[in-house]
Design a protein around this motif. Structure first.
Motif, PDB file in Angstrom:
ATOM      1  N   PRO A  34      15.257  -6.723 -12.426  1.00 31.02           N
ATOM      2  CA  PRO A  34      16.096  -7.934 -11.758  1.00 31.02           C
ATOM      3  C   PRO A  34      17.329  -7.580 -11.860  1.00 31.02           C
ATOM      4  O   PRO A  34      18.183  -8.259 -10.985  1.00 31.02           O
ATOM      5  N   GLU A  35      18.034  -7.038 -12.959  1.00 31.00           N
ATOM      6  CA  GLU A  35      19.559  -6.763 -12.632  1.00 31.00           C
ATOM      7  C   GLU A  35      20.006  -5.974 -11.513  1.00 31.00           C
ATOM      8  O   GLU A  35      21.007  -6.003 -10.912  1.00 31.00           O
ATOM      9  N   SER A  38      20.206  -8.325  -8.715  1.00 35.12           N
ATOM     10  CA  SER A  38      21.587  -8.847  -8.667  1.00 35.12           C
ATOM     11  C   SER A  38      22.563  -8.030  -8.145  1.00 35.12           C
ATOM     12  O   SER A  38      23.718  -8.440  -7.585  1.00 35.12           O
ATOM     13  N   THR A  44      24.486 -13.508  -8.881  1.00 42.83           N
ATOM     14  CA  THR A  44      23.965 -13.801 -10.116  1.00 42.83           C
ATOM     15  C   THR A  44      22.837 -14.919 -10.173  1.00 42.83           C
ATOM     16  O   THR A  44      23.334 -16.010  -9.767  1.00 42.83           O
ATOM     17  N   PRO A  45      21.670 -14.420 -10.783  1.00 40.52           N
ATOM     18  CA  PRO A  45      20.634 -15.386 -10.593  1.00 40.52           C
ATOM     19  C   PRO A  45      20.638 -16.656 -11.712  1.00 40.52           C
ATOM     20  O   PRO A  45      21.517 -16.326 -12.704  1.00 40.52           O
ATOM     21  N   GLN A  48      16.278 -15.061 -14.758  1.00 40.03           N
ATOM     22  CA  GLN A  48      15.518 -13.682 -14.519  1.00 40.03           C
ATOM     23  C   GLN A  48      14.604 -13.459 -15.650  1.00 40.03           C
ATOM     24  O   GLN A  48      14.681 -13.839 -16.723  1.00 40.03           O
ATOM     25  N   SER A  68       8.103  -9.175 -13.661  1.00 44.18           N
ATOM     26  CA  SER A  68       9.599  -9.410 -13.581  1.00 44.18           C
ATOM     27  C   SER A  68       9.769 -10.084 -12.374  1.00 44.18           C
ATOM     28  O   SER A  68       9.210 -10.376 -11.398  1.00 44.18           O
ATOM     29  N   TRP A  70      13.398 -12.609 -10.170  1.00 44.03           N
ATOM     30  CA  TRP A  70      14.770 -12.985 -10.268  1.00 44.03           C
ATOM     31  C   TRP A  70      14.672 -14.250  -9.312  1.00 44.03           C
ATOM     32  O   TRP A  70      14.073 -14.561  -8.372  1.00 44.03           O
TER      33      TRP A  70
END
Length: 153
Positions: A34-35, A38, A44-45, A48, A68, A70
């Protein structure tokens, strides 16, 4: 928003038949962390989930994340009871990343949709979308889901 005067339902932050509503961009990356989502979106979520992490809910139950995710949500950010306000906020945030969103969709790297929750205050008179919100979602090739919840006193 629109300059059209003939709308049946004007936008109202105190939408009379709504108790609460929010909209969320949901992205389930297949193999990406997930990063990474981003980083490539430049957003920015609000939350996540990372595959394999353990989370504990408000009732003290712990579970392992199996997929995973987001999430960018208007919950506790947009305080209007009109779903159009929530969608406009969300679309304003993600439209600058439309090319990256399209690459993620075309590359089969992620499953994504806009998911909305709408709680009825009185049991009728549900949310309204204008063509503007529908077109913007369509231009992003974005699936739209609506979870309607009705409560009795």
């Amino acid at each position: 928003m629109s300059s059209l005067k003939g709308r049946r339902t004007e936008i109202s932050s105190d939408y009379p038949s709504c108790k609460e509503c929010y909209a969320t961009l949901v992205i389930y990356p297949r193999l990406l962390h997930p990063e990474v989502i981003s980083e490539i979106l430049g957003i920015t979520p609000t939350r996540q989930n990372v595959l394999g992490e353990k989370i504990t809910n408000s009732q003290g139950r712990t579970r392992e994340i199996e997929k995973s995710g987001w999430f960018l949500s208007t919950e506790n950010i947009v305080f209007s009871k009109d779903l159009r306000d929530h969608l406009d906020w969300l679309l304003n945030k993600i439209e600058p990343s439309c090319n990256v969103i399209e690459k993620l969709q075309c590359g089969n790297e992620a499953i994504m949709a806009i998911s909305c929750v709408w709680h009825s205050l009185v049991g009728h008179g549900g949310p309204v979308l204008w063509p503007e919100q529908m077109k913007r979602m369509s231009d992003l090739n974005m699936e739209f889901g609506l979870d309607l919840l009705f409560f009795e006193d």
